[in-house]
Design a protein around this motif. Structure first.
Motif, PDB file in Angstrom:
ATOM      1  N   SER A   1       1.431  -1.642  -0.023  1.00 16.29           N
ATOM      2  CA  SER A   1       0.023  -0.213  -0.057  1.00 16.29           C
ATOM      3  C   SER A   1       0.757   1.442  -0.126  1.00 16.29           C
ATOM      4  CB  SER A   1      -0.813   0.082   1.205  1.00 16.29           C
ATOM      5  OG  SER A   1      -1.604   1.424   1.028  1.00 16.29           O
ATOM      6  N   ILE A   2       1.230   1.844  -1.512  1.00 17.59           N
ATOM      7  CA  ILE A   2       1.965   2.668  -1.162  1.00 17.59           C
ATOM      8  C   ILE A   2       1.671   4.365  -1.667  1.00 17.59           C
ATOM      9  CG2 ILE A   2       4.140   3.942  -2.540  1.00 17.59           C
ATOM     10  CD1 ILE A   2       4.408   0.424  -3.516  1.00 17.59           C
ATOM     11  N   GLY A   3       0.950   5.371  -0.995  1.00 14.74           N
ATOM     12  CA  GLY A   3      -0.082   6.168  -0.778  1.00 14.74           C
ATOM     13  C   GLY A   3      -0.918   5.907  -1.172  1.00 14.74           C
ATOM     14  N   LEU A   4      -1.889   4.809   0.162  1.00 16.44           N
ATOM     15  CA  LEU A   4      -3.359   5.106  -0.270  1.00 16.44           C
ATOM     16  C   LEU A   4      -3.587   5.910   0.790  1.00 16.44           C
ATOM     17  CD1 LEU A   4      -5.807   3.566  -0.539  1.00 16.44           C
ATOM     18  CD2 LEU A   4      -4.938   1.768  -0.447  1.00 16.44           C
ATOM     19  N   MET A   5      -2.738   5.605   2.416  1.00 19.35           N
ATOM     20  CA  MET A   5      -3.643   5.589   3.370  1.00 19.35           C
ATOM     21  C   MET A   5      -3.797   7.035   3.629  1.00 19.35           C
ATOM     22  SD  MET A   5      -2.592   4.164   7.247  1.00 19.35           S
ATOM     23  CE  MET A   5      -3.461   3.285   8.320  1.00 19.35           C
TER      24      MET A   5
ATOM     25  N   SER B   1     -10.711  -0.509  10.100  1.00 23.98           N
ATOM     26  CA  SER B   1     -11.630  -1.345   9.384  1.00 23.98           C
ATOM     27  C   SER B   1     -10.149  -1.980   7.867  1.00 23.98           C
ATOM     28  CB  SER B   1     -12.488  -1.056   8.486  1.00 23.98           C
ATOM     29  OG  SER B   1     -11.776   0.757   7.809  1.00 23.98           O
ATOM     30  N   TYR B   2      -9.789  -0.872   8.100  1.00 25.66           N
ATOM     31  CA  TYR B   2      -8.201  -0.736   6.837  1.00 25.66           C
ATOM     32  C   TYR B   2      -7.020  -1.520   6.995  1.00 25.66           C
ATOM     33  CZ  TYR B   2      -3.619   0.908   4.342  1.00 25.66           C
ATOM     34  OH  TYR B   2      -2.923   0.724   3.891  1.00 25.66           O
ATOM     35  N   PHE B   3      -6.509  -1.363   8.224  1.00 26.78           N
ATOM     36  CA  PHE B   3      -5.889  -3.149   8.715  1.00 26.78           C
ATOM     37  C   PHE B   3      -6.436  -3.945   8.495  1.00 26.78           C
ATOM     38  CE2 PHE B   3      -2.617   0.374   9.823  1.00 26.78           C
ATOM     39  CZ  PHE B   3      -1.210   0.468   8.767  1.00 26.78           C
ATOM     40  N   ALA B   4      -7.540  -4.467   9.034  1.00 27.23           N
ATOM     41  CA  ALA B   4      -8.166  -5.741   9.175  1.00 27.23           C
ATOM     42  C   ALA B   4      -8.447  -5.841   8.283  1.00 27.23           C
ATOM     43  CB  ALA B   4      -9.404  -5.620   9.595  1.00 27.23           C
ATOM     44  N   LEU B   5      -9.053  -5.294   6.492  1.00 24.87           N
ATOM     45  CA  LEU B   5      -8.959  -6.053   5.754  1.00 24.87           C
ATOM     46  C   LEU B   5      -8.030  -6.194   4.534  1.00 24.87           C
ATOM     47  CD1 LEU B   5     -11.163  -4.350   2.293  1.00 24.87           C
ATOM     48  CD2 LEU B   5      -8.960  -4.610   2.213  1.00 24.87           C
ATOM     49  N   LEU B   6      -6.867  -5.374   4.965  1.00 24.80           N
ATOM     50  CA  LEU B   6      -5.061  -6.034   4.455  1.00 24.80           C
ATOM     51  C   LEU B   6      -4.536  -7.143   5.435  1.00 24.80           C
ATOM     52  CD1 LEU B   6      -3.933  -2.019   3.581  1.00 24.80           C
ATOM     53  CD2 LEU B   6      -5.293  -4.048   2.170  1.00 24.80           C
ATOM     54  N   ARG B   7      -5.245  -7.267   6.523  1.00 28.93           N
ATOM     55  CA  ARG B   7      -4.629  -8.199   7.465  1.00 28.93           C
ATOM     56  C   ARG B   7      -5.229  -9.720   6.680  1.00 28.93           C
ATOM     57  NH1 ARG B   7      -7.675  -8.519  12.338  1.00 28.93           N
ATOM     58  NH2 ARG B   7      -9.348  -9.234  11.350  1.00 28.93           N
ATOM     59  N   ASP B   8      -6.477  -9.507   6.718  1.00 32.46           N
ATOM     60  CA  ASP B   8      -8.003 -10.927   5.435  1.00 32.46           C
ATOM     61  C   ASP B   8      -6.887 -11.343   4.429  1.00 32.46           C
ATOM     62  OD1 ASP B   8      -8.893 -10.910   8.512  1.00 32.46           O
ATOM     63  OD2 ASP B   8     -10.420  -9.749   7.326  1.00 32.46           O
ATOM     64  N   LYS B   9      -6.285 -10.364   3.686  1.00 31.57           N
ATOM     65  CA  LYS B   9      -6.003 -10.754   2.311  1.00 31.57           C
ATOM     66  C   LYS B   9      -4.850 -11.534   2.191  1.00 31.57           C
ATOM     67  CE  LYS B   9      -9.038  -8.454   0.360  1.00 31.57           C
ATOM     68  NZ  LYS B   9     -10.159  -9.118  -0.636  1.00 31.57           N
ATOM     69  N   LEU B  10      -4.424 -11.533   3.664  1.00 32.48           N
ATOM     70  CA  LEU B  10      -2.879 -12.203   3.471  1.00 32.48           C
ATOM     71  C   LEU B  10      -3.041 -13.542   3.747  1.00 32.48           C
ATOM     72  CD1 LEU B  10      -0.354  -8.567   5.412  1.00 32.48           C
ATOM     73  CD2 LEU B  10      -0.329 -10.339   3.630  1.00 32.48           C
ATOM     74  N   ARG B  11      -2.112 -14.876   3.826  1.00 34.34           N
ATOM     75  CA  ARG B  11      -2.115 -15.347   4.146  1.00 34.34           C
ATOM     76  C   ARG B  11      -1.437 -15.201   5.432  1.00 34.34           C
ATOM     77  NH1 ARG B  11       3.517 -17.008   4.158  1.00 34.34           N
ATOM     78  NH2 ARG B  11       4.802 -16.200   2.158  1.00 34.34           N
ATOM     79  N   PRO B  12      -1.135 -16.714   6.401  1.00 34.06           N
ATOM     80  CA  PRO B  12      -0.180 -16.903   7.689  1.00 34.06           C
ATOM     81  C   PRO B  12       1.494 -16.444   6.784  1.00 34.06           C
ATOM     82  CG  PRO B  12      -1.960 -18.280   7.959  1.00 34.06           C
ATOM     83  CD  PRO B  12      -1.929 -18.013   6.540  1.00 34.06           C
ATOM     84  N   GLY B  13       1.823 -15.936   7.589  1.00 36.36           N
ATOM     85  CA  GLY B  13       3.869 -15.497   7.483  1.00 36.36           C
ATOM     86  C   GLY B  13       3.612 -14.658   6.686  1.00 36.36           C
ATOM     87  N   GLY B  14       2.336 -13.873   5.353  1.00 40.75           N
ATOM     88  CA  GLY B  14       1.916 -12.959   4.469  1.00 40.75           C
ATOM     89  C   GLY B  14       2.759 -11.647   5.206  1.00 40.75           C
ATOM     90  N   ARG B  15       3.227 -10.894   4.785  1.00 42.81           N
ATOM     91  CA  ARG B  15       3.675  -9.534   5.244  1.00 42.81           C
ATOM     92  C   ARG B  15       3.263  -8.070   4.174  1.00 42.81           C
ATOM     93  NH1 ARG B  15      10.428  -9.714   4.600  1.00 42.81           N
ATOM     94  NH2 ARG B  15      10.190 -12.193   5.658  1.00 42.81           N
ATOM     95  N   LEU B  16       3.296  -6.849   4.402  1.00 38.42           N
ATOM     96  CA  LEU B  16       2.397  -5.662   4.680  1.00 38.42           C
ATOM     97  C   LEU B  16       3.380  -5.046   4.275  1.00 38.42           C
ATOM     98  CD1 LEU B  16      -0.546  -3.672   4.311  1.00 38.42           C
ATOM     99  CD2 LEU B  16      -0.820  -4.387   6.601  1.00 38.42           C
ATOM    100  N   LEU B  17       3.201  -4.364   3.932  1.00 41.64           N
ATOM    101  CA  LEU B  17       4.086  -2.438   3.356  1.00 41.64           C
ATOM    102  C   LEU B  17       3.834  -1.580   2.848  1.00 41.64           C
ATOM    103  CD1 LEU B  17       5.531  -0.390   2.184  1.00 41.64           C
ATOM    104  CD2 LEU B  17       7.164  -1.826   3.590  1.00 41.64           C
ATOM    105  N   ASN B  18       3.322  -1.115   4.878  1.00 41.56           N
ATOM    106  CA  ASN B  18       2.303   0.642   4.375  1.00 41.56           C
ATOM    107  C   ASN B  18       3.340   1.777   4.481  1.00 41.56           C
ATOM    108  OD1 ASN B  18      -0.422   1.271   4.735  1.00 41.56           O
ATOM    109  ND2 ASN B  18       0.329   3.041   5.711  1.00 41.56           N
ATOM    110  N   HIS B  19       3.234   2.545   2.923  1.00 41.62           N
ATOM    111  CA  HIS B  19       3.962   3.617   2.725  1.00 41.62           C
ATOM    112  C   HIS B  19       3.145   4.548   2.820  1.00 41.62           C
ATOM    113  CE1 HIS B  19       6.939   6.039  -0.074  1.00 41.62           C
ATOM    114  NE2 HIS B  19       5.963   6.176  -0.190  1.00 41.62           N
ATOM    115  N   CYS B  20       3.360   5.895   3.921  1.00 46.70           N
ATOM    116  CA  CYS B  20       2.209   6.813   3.696  1.00 46.70           C
ATOM    117  C   CYS B  20       3.003   8.247   4.216  1.00 46.70           C
ATOM    118  CB  CYS B  20       0.799   6.491   3.744  1.00 46.70           C
ATOM    119  SG  CYS B  20       1.081   6.133   5.746  1.00 46.70           S
ATOM    120  N   ILE B  21       2.761   9.703   3.698  1.00 42.51           N
ATOM    121  CA  ILE B  21       2.806  11.109   4.270  1.00 42.51           C
ATOM    122  C   ILE B  21       2.267  10.951   5.992  1.00 42.51           C
ATOM    123  CG2 ILE B  21       2.665  13.208   4.216  1.00 42.51           C
ATOM    124  CD1 ILE B  21       2.330  12.092   1.208  1.00 42.51           C
TER     125      ILE B  21
END
Length: 423
Positions: A267-271, A281-301
């Motif tokens: 997520s690059i420049g969305l937040m 709800s944003y982080f919960a949605l992205l969490r639920d998109k991941l498999r266990p062990g999957g990573r999330l990179l959030n990039h924002c101002i």
């Protein structure tokens, strides 16, 4: 009373630059005795009315966008030198006893606001008639207002990468396109992308991350953006690169991103467009998109702290990012943790964003005539003003840029993470 006298009445000490008004009066300013060659020229009564009826950045922007106020000595594509001088201007509130005299000098006519420039969005209260803040419809309107300006215009400003987020400069003299590719590669390395993995890229812009990940890391990418013009450009770029089998571009809201069990989410420049109240709800949605062990990179101002107002200034809200919101990195990390994601790393790249904005302004100056022909001089002035002002903001720590890396644990608390970072 001359306009110069009005300016003196609300200024502490001397103005930082020379000011010339249409009535012939002049404020010498400190610049007359220094190396500064910035001159503010107030060209007409409408400009004065803008300044008087919306004191602060909004009135200044209205007068500047219409050409009623000009900044000699600074190119409109990069008014950064003028922004530095304006930041040194200290104002004072006139004593109550002086107010009647000043109002009489101004005159009733000049206290009637002129219609705002066509580039200006509706004020927040009137926008509320179009839907609740960060409702799907209102978000779509806000995104279109900023991103659907013109792909050709953005190509001139952003350069070949078509990346509209903070670059990462491997060295100070790196080129802008090199730095944007380094940003995408840093995200890929932090996500530990490997051939055959599945990546979801939310708020994908013109497809830069999707193209980089599919090309250099052999992953399957699903990318989504709420901007119709971005989606069209990105889809064409994917097809031209021969990556249609590995990258799919979707025009839609991030909340409608398809699929689950992704190996990684970027997520690059969305937040900035999500809304602070929606972080959970944003982080919960992205969490639920991941498999266990999957990573999330959030990039924002972000803000430099977690207590300042999340609302932008009037200029940014009306002319640049309607309904945008910012907060501190601590609040973002807390929101990710509170939905069960484990935060493993974060870093602040604010100096890199200042360099990025300097590069965009240089591109705007270089392609000024083409940009004006594409979007009109008023819109081109808006972009120069906001990018130069933002550059100063990142340099002075008024705003920051944070990357936060998190992981979805498995049921036994395993993060599938190495003992030390590999990127």
């Amino acid at each position: 009373m001359a306009i110069a006298d009005l300016i003196d009445a609300v200024t502490v000490g001397q103005a930082p630059m020379r000011i010339e008004a249409y009535d012939g009066s002049v404020v010498p300013g400190r610049g007359d005795n220094s190396a500064s060659d910035i001159v503010l020229r107030l060209n007409n009564e409408r400009g004065l009315r803008y300044l008087l009826t919306a004191p602060g950045d909004l009135g200044l922007a209205r007068a500047y966008v219409t050409g009623d106020l000009e900044m000699d000595g600074a190119h409109p594509g990069d008014p950064y030198p003028a922004m530095i001088e304006l930041a040194r201007w200290t104002f004072r509130r006139p004593p109550l006893a002086e107010v009647p005299k000043l109002l009489r000098a101004v005159g009733a006519r000049n206290l009637v606001p002129p219609p705002p420039p066509p580039q200006e969005s509706l004020p927040p209260l009137r926008r509320a008639l179009e839907g609740l803040r960060h409702s799907r419809g209102r978000d779509a309107e806000s995104i279109s207002k900023h991103y659907d300006v013109s792909n050709a215009f953005y190509r001139h400003v952003l350069g070949p990468s078509m990346a509209y987020t903070c670059a990462v400069f491997p060295k100070a003299d790196a080129g802008l396109d090199e730095a944007q590719q380094e940003k995408f590669d840093l995200v890929a390395r932090k996500l530990d992308l490997q051939p055959g993995m599945r990546l979801l890229d939310v708020g994908c812009g013109w497809g830069g991350m999707a193209l980089h990940a599919a090309t250099h890391y052999g992953v399957e990418v699903t990318a989504i953006t709420l901007s119709e013009q971005q989606a069209s450009w990105a889809a064409d770029a994917v097809e031209a690169a021969g990556l249609s089998g590995r990258a799919r571009i979707i025009h839609g809201d991030y909340r409608d991103a398809p699929g689950t069990a992704y190996d990684a989410v970027s997520s690059i420049g969305l937040m900035e467009h999500v809304g602070v109240r929606n972080y959970a709800s944003y982080f919960a949605l992205l969490r639920d998109k991941l498999r266990p062990g999957g990573r999330l990179l959030n990039h924002c101002i972000t803000r430099p702290d977690n207590q300042a107002s999340t609302m932008p200034g009037a200029f940014i809200d009306r002319y640049v990012f309607p309904d945008g919101e910012l907060t501190g990195s601590g609040r973002i990390i807390s929101a990710a943790q509170d939905v069960g994601l484990e935060v493993r790393h974060e870093e602040n790249l604010r100096e890199h964003y200042a360099l990025t904005l300097a590069g965009w302004c240089a591109n705007l100056v270089e392609h000024w005539d083409e940009c004006v022909a594409e979007v009109g001089i008023g819109t081109a002035r808006v972009w120069g003003l906001y990018m130069a002002g933002s550059r100063l903001g990142f340099e002075t720590n008024a705003v920051q840029l944070h990357q936060v890396l998190a992981v979805k644990l498995d049921d036994d608390g395993n993060a599938s993470f190495p003992l030390r970072p590999t990127w």
